[in-house]
Structures are given as structure tokens and as C-alpha cells.
Design an enzyme around this catalytic site. Structure first.
Site, short mmCIF file in Angstrom:
data_model
loop_
_atom_site.label_atom_id
_atom_site.label_comp_id
_atom_site.label_asym_id
_atom_site.label_seq_id
_atom_site.Cartn_x
_atom_site.Cartn_y
_atom_site.Cartn_z
N HIS A 183 -28.83 -16.57 -15.73
CA HIS A 183 -28.64 -15.58 -16.80
C HIS A 183 -28.82 -16.21 -18.18
O HIS A 183 -28.89 -15.49 -19.17
CB HIS A 183 -27.28 -14.88 -16.67
CG HIS A 183 -26.08 -15.66 -17.07
ND1 HIS A 183 -25.26 -16.29 -16.17
CD2 HIS A 183 -25.54 -15.90 -18.30
CE1 HIS A 183 -24.27 -16.88 -16.81
NE2 HIS A 183 -24.41 -16.66 -18.11
N ASP A 200 -27.45 -17.60 -9.47
CA ASP A 200 -27.33 -17.83 -10.91
C ASP A 200 -27.64 -19.28 -11.32
O ASP A 200 -26.92 -19.86 -12.14
CB ASP A 200 -25.93 -17.42 -11.40
CG ASP A 200 -25.88 -17.20 -12.91
OD1 ASP A 200 -26.95 -17.00 -13.52
OD2 ASP A 200 -24.78 -17.26 -13.48
N SER A 227 -22.06 -21.14 -20.54
CA SER A 227 -22.81 -20.86 -19.31
C SER A 227 -23.95 -21.85 -19.11
O SER A 227 -24.74 -22.10 -20.03
CB SER A 227 -23.40 -19.44 -19.37
OG SER A 227 -22.40 -18.48 -19.22
#
Length: 339
Positions: free
Chosen positions: A67, A97, A174
Site C-alpha cells: 500500500h 501487503d 508503513s
């Protein structure tokens, strides 16, 4: 490198404001250890888009979240300290992911070694390195936060075997590394729990374990910029009536499927997938998803009073990944004007 420490309530002994922390105290030893981890790990940190990443080999392979980087095949990235590279997509794992990229022309780069996420226990100290709210883009220094392993083997949406930590993780973290107190990679940070629509740290963050990533690396390196798929066993139907802790009861094995060909039978109880114990059907499904499709996985079933080991080649898990935060657009290379 400068260090941004957000220790929260970790330290057990706190020196008075303005006082030096004496060497040899619990606090002093802990601070010295964290500095050592930062000095070892931060040079391998990668600023990519609005998120984070980490170099995992001296020739420039790096990991981040899908992402964060999955929408582009080429990125301009910066290492801790500001060294600039162009990075090319090698392989994508949308459901898990994870993205694997390669820095162009990289040689003898600092990198973070893989640790052993399978040996983690709750309560162990961990360090998260990231770029929360893009604070580090002014000087290319990442943020270091410290916490503990709050839980292991969490099934959280598409993170089917996640590490849970209370180390402070916020938007921008992230794709960054979660490392142990030896500075070795335990996982890639990627999700947080939040309340009332406020996307800030609540003390509940999740990382994709390095044990899962290690199993996907060969397929990612061969993907030529494309996608890899997760695994499942087609034809297994689990009972809806099961006591936790005893395994995953097989109610039905559909004919002509992978499950039948591998030797599963109705009435079996799956008690182990690979080296991992199974306590219920949800755990069995979650574990199978930590292998790529096409993997040969050993599954132990309890059949009557005996245990039997079956080897099964996993089918593809085809599902649309859950919605994830929109990534920042790739940075464009700077162009020089002709004089």
C-alpha cells in the site's frame, strides 16, 4: 546520526529533567542498547513516497508495504542520511501487503539482517523505525520508537499471522522495519488499530513477520515486477462446531480437489501446518496463507488415535485485497537544466 526517541512509558527508571543518565543503571543500559540498534539499523532505512522501507541486502534489495509502493514500477528513494537512488519494482504481494524493490547501481549498502520471528515471545522488546507523518523528509533521519511484542499470530484482515506491538506506529511508518534488540529484522510494520476515525497510534500495531516474507522472497524475485499469490487447500470444508485448542476439524473433503488428492479425509483434525500448531480452523487458514501458491507444505492430521503427515501443494488464493490507504505518488527524478 541524530536520534528521535519516543520511548513512551518503556523506561522503568526516569532521571530528573536535565540530569544525565548514569551509566550502569537500568535506564542507562537500555538507552545505550537502543542507540546501538539505531546506529546499526537506521543507515539501511529507506524513505519511499509517504512511507518507509528497509534495505535487506548489500546489493540493494529492499522491502516495503504494497500500500506504500504498489501503484508504481519505479520510485525515487532516499536512504537514511539522504543518499538518493532510483528503485525498480521486482515483485508485489498485494494480499500480503509486501513489495520487493531493487535499488539501481547499489553496491555494499548497509542492510538489516533477517531475524527469527518464529522464536518471538510476548513481552520481548522491539524497535520500530519509520517516517511518521513524513517528519524525516527534511533531514532524512528516521524516527525510532520502542515497545514490546504484545501478541503473536494475530489474524488481522489480510495479515494472517501478524506480530502485534505497542511500539508507536503512525501513518508514514508503513513499510518500515520492526527489529529485535540485536538489530535484526522481525517484520515489516503496516497496520494500526485506531478509534473515532483518528489515524494515530493507539498502542496496537501490526507487522508482517519475517518468517512469512522469507517464504515469499524466491517468488518475488522471479516475478519480474508482477504479482505473487498466496496459498490455500481447495476442497477442505471445516466443521462449524469445534472446541478451541484441539485443532481444525474437517467436516467434508470435496471430490476431485487438491484436498482429496493429498489424502485428507472427513473426520480428520488438522493439528499442525508446517512447524506451527493449529488450535482452530481460523488458525489453519491463516497459516496456509503465509505460504505462496505452489508451495509443498506438510500438514499433520489426527485421524482417530493416530497422527498422519500429509504433503500438499497449495492452490492459489484468489481474493481482492482489502482497501488500504492511498499511497503517495512517486517522487519524480530531478532534472538538470541545460546551461
Amino acid at each position: 546520526m541524530k536520534i528521535r526517541f519516543l520511548l513512551a512509558s518503556l523506561l522503568l527508571a526516569v532521571a530528573p529533567i536535565g540530569a544525565a543518565v548514569p551509566a550502569g543503571t537500568l535506564t542507562g543500559e537500555l538507552e545505550a542498547k537502543i542507540r546501538q540498534i539505531e546506529e546499526k539499523s537506521s543507515p539501511a532505512f529507506v524513505f519511499i513516497g509517504g512511507g518507509s522501507g528497509v534495505v535487506i541486502s548489500p546489493d540493494g534489495y529492499m522491502l516495503t508495504n504494497h500500500h506504500v509502493a504498489g501503484k508504481s514500477q519505479t520510485w525515487q528513494v532516499f536512504l537514511g542520511g539522504g543518499r538518493r537512488f532510483m528503485a525498480d519494482m521486482v515483485g508485489k504481494d498485494p494480499f500480503g501487503d509486501i513489495c520487493l524493490l531493487k535499488l539501481r547501481g547499489a553496491k555494499d549498502l548497509p542492510f538489516v539482517e533477517f531475524g527469527d520471528s518464529d522464536s518471538l515471545e510476548m513481552g520481548e522488546y522491539v524497535v520500530a523505525i519509520g517516517n511518521p507523518f513524513m517528519l524525516g523528509r527534511s533531514d532524512y533521519q528516521p524516527t525510532v520508537t520502542v515497545g514490546v511484542v504484545s501478541a503473536i499470530h494475530r489474524f488481522q484482515t489480510n495479515y494472517s499471522d501478524a506480530i502485534q506491538t505497542d511500539a508507536s506506529i503512525n501513518p508514514g511508518n508503513s513499510g518500515g522495519p520492526l527489529v529485535d534488540f540485536q538489530g535484526k529484522l522481525l517484520g515489516i510494520n503496516g497496520q494500526i488499530m485506531f478509534r473515532h476515525g483518528n489515524k494515530v497510534n493507539t498502542g496496537v500495531g501490526f507487522a508482517i513477520p519475517v518468517s512469512q516474507i522469507r517464504r515469499f522472497l524466491p517468488a518475488l524475485k522471479k516475478a519480474n515486477g508482477g504479482e505473487v499469490n498466496h496459498g490455500q487447500i481447495l476442497g477442505l470444508v471445516f466443521s462449524s462446531d469445534w472446541p478451541d485448542g484441539k485443532g481444525a476439524p474437517v467436516q467434508e473433503v470435496q471430490k476431485g480437489t487438491t484436498a482429496e488428492k493429498a489424502g485428507f479425509q472427513a473426520g480428520d483434525w488438522i493439528v499442525k501446518v508446517g512447524p506451527y500448531s493449529v488450535v482452530n480452523p481460523r488458525r489453519a487458514r491463516g497459516l496456509l496463507l503465509t505460504w505462496p501458491a505452489g508451495s509443498a507444505v506438510k500438514v499433520v492430521v489426527r485421524r482417530g488415535s493416530e497422527e498422519k503427515e500429509l504433503t500438499v501443494t497449495l492452490d492459489e488464493w484468489k481474493v481482492t485485497p482489502p482497501a488500504t490507504p492511498a499511497p503517495q505518488q512517486p517522487a519524480q527524478p530531478r532534472r538538470r537544466r541545460n546551461k
